[in-house]
Design a protein around this motif. Structure first.
Motif, PDB file in Angstrom:
ATOM      1  N   VAL A  82       0.785  -1.404   0.113  1.00 24.43           N
ATOM      2  CA  VAL A  82      -0.173   0.134   0.099  1.00 24.43           C
ATOM      3  C   VAL A  82       1.072   1.248  -0.067  1.00 24.43           C
ATOM      4  O   VAL A  82       1.888   0.876   1.445  1.00 24.43           O
ATOM      5  CB  VAL A  82      -0.966  -0.454   1.435  1.00 24.43           C
ATOM      6  N   LEU A  83       0.829   1.953  -1.641  1.00 24.30           N
ATOM      7  CA  LEU A  83       1.228   3.528  -0.998  1.00 24.30           C
ATOM      8  C   LEU A  83       0.277   4.840  -0.523  1.00 24.30           C
ATOM      9  O   LEU A  83      -0.294   4.357  -1.830  1.00 24.30           O
ATOM     10  CB  LEU A  83       2.175   3.407  -2.147  1.00 24.30           C
ATOM     11  N   HIS A  84       0.758   5.099   0.543  1.00 31.28           N
ATOM     12  CA  HIS A  84      -0.303   6.311   1.339  1.00 31.28           C
ATOM     13  C   HIS A  84       0.391   7.278   0.549  1.00 31.28           C
ATOM     14  O   HIS A  84       0.589   8.193   0.888  1.00 31.28           O
ATOM     15  CB  HIS A  84      -1.016   6.701   2.036  1.00 31.28           C
ATOM     16  N   LEU A  85       0.073   8.067   0.148  1.00 29.69           N
ATOM     17  CA  LEU A  85       0.524   9.560  -1.281  1.00 29.69           C
ATOM     18  C   LEU A  85       0.217  10.686  -0.170  1.00 29.69           C
ATOM     19  O   LEU A  85      -0.647  10.321   0.602  1.00 29.69           O
ATOM     20  CB  LEU A  85      -0.622   9.627  -2.048  1.00 29.69           C
ATOM     21  N   LEU A  86       1.591  11.531  -0.476  1.00 31.65           N
ATOM     22  CA  LEU A  86       1.280  12.493   0.445  1.00 31.65           C
ATOM     23  C   LEU A  86       1.874  13.860  -0.143  1.00 31.65           C
ATOM     24  O   LEU A  86       2.920  13.640  -1.080  1.00 31.65           O
ATOM     25  CB  LEU A  86       2.480  12.357   1.300  1.00 31.65           C
ATOM     26  N   PRO A  87       1.598  15.035  -0.155  1.00 31.25           N
ATOM     27  CA  PRO A  87       1.827  15.868  -0.669  1.00 31.25           C
ATOM     28  C   PRO A  87       3.615  16.047  -0.918  1.00 31.25           C
ATOM     29  O   PRO A  87       4.702  15.879   0.571  1.00 31.25           O
ATOM     30  CB  PRO A  87       1.712  17.639   0.021  1.00 31.25           C
TER      31      PRO A  87
END
Length: 562
Positions: free
Chosen positions: A220-225
């Motif tokens: 799982v890749l949780h996008l971050l700014p």
């Protein structure tokens, strides 16, 4: 869990005895269960309908903390349910809350053609504590497990959610779970309210089975700014076969970051299955903004309104199906398989059916809620009547107008009961293909299969059996009594009905007599020939030590054994 020095630790058999002490009707347990059965089973006090629930416990050794759950544990649970599937009406999985939603989602995809309830439940406060919520959750789950809701569900704090829709939302509150994009299937209050129109039902004429091929190589890749490209590269270049990207809002990603989009495209071209799941609990991945275009071009699959738990376990399941191509896996990932994605259906008002409209007018009903209540009262009887008369087109029309083909009349009988009893093959097949339950019992505890047996419906019985129906009588002595009575009457049709439904022709009655004993003693030649041709044992001994062969010799019909 047992409290030792302020810490809760797993304790073998502790939960079984705690629940047994709280809920067991000890007199009935002692009277009806053998000493061996009492070591892992007990009977509850009667419910409102007078029926009792028999509980059998299967406990794992060693016990598993929910934080340590993995694919192999999900597979073990599914296999254990399959092993006991024909013996019980429903299954309750007592599970820690931390990963309960993952297990519920995984079981939903592992279990195929499910015709009985599987309920996951647990507690926020262990049952060792006086204020534990575990007791209410347990008994509520047992009640729901006695229903004919053929889904994997999660029961907590008087609500029952579809398993692949539930998420944990609170670490401490009793209402620890929710289903943000779908209303509960069941609400447990003073009355039990079932959202029957939302229930998913199997629509194949096949038996229940479990598909245990899972691939855990998912990340799982949780996008971050301002997330670094190096982080994305390290994940995409690992040994994973599937990736869940948790995106912003309605599925948005940094489309102006061309390196990011390029990496996704390259990974997709290598065969990596990438799925877009929103970071929001409520709502859906949808193409509202231009920033979503980039990841769509990279063949990233939209998850709709799937939960993260459902997306992960569904991806593990599809990746495990090695016979599928990558494109087939991507296509199935975006399709609704177990009710994990909201599908907008045509809304048919009950008012559009002429008979309901006229009755509503006669009774001065005006609101939608009042009309729906009228429909819920009338539709079951209308559908049962149509099924009994073989009026297939009427059944289809009633279904199109919102009728539930598994709903029961005042006697607990469904359209499938009536169609099976009348031997209406086309109606039975239609009902099964529309998800009618072969396991539902009427007020006399008879399933549609029993109706087909009592009606000697040779064409219907195999259809029901193929869909997973089994003889609902747990006591083999009662089955033997039915067979012995039929043998005494030389009623081959009835014997054949029981046989093709799965009855053992060598089961014995209270005197240890089989149907062949009775047929030989009464000189019923047709029954004798049928029984011998289908595996009846001429050397089985009754209570007096006599065999069917002995009775044949006494009656001068030994030649029939040849």
């Amino acid at each position: 869990m047992k409290n030792e020095r302020g810490d809760f630790t797993p304790e073998p058999n502790f939960l079984f005895y705690a629940l047994k002490q709280r809920f067991e009707d000890s007199d009935y347990t002692y009277r009806y269960l053998s000493e061996e059965e009492q070591s892992d089973s007990f009977l509850l006090h009667p419910m409102e309908n007078g029926r009792r629930i028999q509980v059998k416990f299967v406990e794992y050794d060693p016990l598993i903390d929910s934080s340590n759950m993995c694919c192999n544990n999900w597979i073990q649970i599914a296999k254990d349910i399959k092993k006991e599937y024909d013996q019980f009406d429903g299954f309750v999985v007592l599970h820690g809350t931390d990963t309960m939603a993952y297990t519920a989602s995984a079981l939903a995809f592992i279990c195929h053609n499910l015709g009985k309830p599987i309920i996951l439940t647990g507690s926020q406060i262990p049952v060792i504590e006086l204020r534990s919520d575990g007791y209410v959750n347990f008994i509520s789950s047992l009640v729901v497990a006695c229903s004919c809701i053929p889904e994997v569900m999660l029961c907590f704090d008087a609500k029952v959610f579809r398993g692949c829709r539930a998420i944990k939302i609170d670490t401490g509150a009793f209402d620890a779970f929710d289903s943000p994009n779908m209303a509960p299937l069941v609400k447990l209050g003073f009355k039990i309210q079932v959202n029957s129109t939302a229930v998913q039902r199997p629509k194949k004429l096949e038996k229940f089975f479990v598909n245990t091929k899972l691939c855990p190589d998912v990340a799982v890749l949780h996008l971050l700014p301002s997330m670094s490209i190096a982080t994305v590269k390290s994940i995409l270049n690992s040994e994973i076969k599937g990736l869940i990207i948790q995106t912003f809002g309605a599925g948005n990603a940094p489309s102006k970051n061309t390196e990011f989009i390029k990496l996704l495209k390259e990974a997709s071209e290598r065969g990596l299955v990438i799925v877009n799941v929103t970071q929001c609990h409520k709502g859906s991945v949808a193409r509202y903004y231009a920033v979503a275009e980039g990841i769509q071009e990279a063949k990233v699959v939209s998850s709709g309104d799937m939960t993260l738990e459902a997306a992960i376990t569904k991806l593990m399941f599809l990746l495990g199906q090695e016979e599928l191509s990558v494109e087939e896996k991507r296509t199935l990932m975006s399709k609704n398989l177990r009710g994990e994605i909201t599908v907008v259906q045509k809304d048919e008002s009950a008012l559009s059916l002429e008979i309901i409209e006229k009755l509503a007018d006669t009774l001065n009903l005006s609101t939608f809620e009042e009309t729906n209540k009228l429909r819920d009262m009338i539709f079951p009887n209308l559908m049962c009547g149509a099924a009994k008369m073989g009026e297939l087109e009427t059944l289809k029309k009633l279904k199109d107008k919102g009728g539930n083909l598994s709903s029961a009349n005042q006697d607990g009988r469904t359209p499938l009961h009536f169609a099976a009893r009348e031997g209406l093959v086309s109606v039975v097949k239609y009902l099964l293909e529309e998800g009618a339950s072969v396991h539902q019992c009427d007020s006399n505890n008879n399933t549609p299969l029993m109706d087909a047996i009592y009606g000697n419906r040779f064409d219907v019985i195999p259809l029901l059996v193929r869909t997973g129906a089994t003889i609902h009588i747990r006591n083999s002595v009662r089955i033997a009594t039915e067979l012995c009575c039929a043998a005494d009457l030389d009623d081959v049709d009835t014997i054949h009905s029981w046989h093709i439904a799965g009855a053992d022709l060598n089961c014995s009655d209270y005197d240890k007599r089989t149907a062949l004993h009775v047929a030989m003693n009464s000189k019923r030649e047709n029954a004798i020939k049928y029984l011998l041709n289908n595996g009846a044992d001429p050397d089985a001994k009754d209570q007096s030590g006599k065999t069917p062969r002995d009775y044949a010799k006494k009656n001068g019909i030994l030649h029939l054994l040849n």
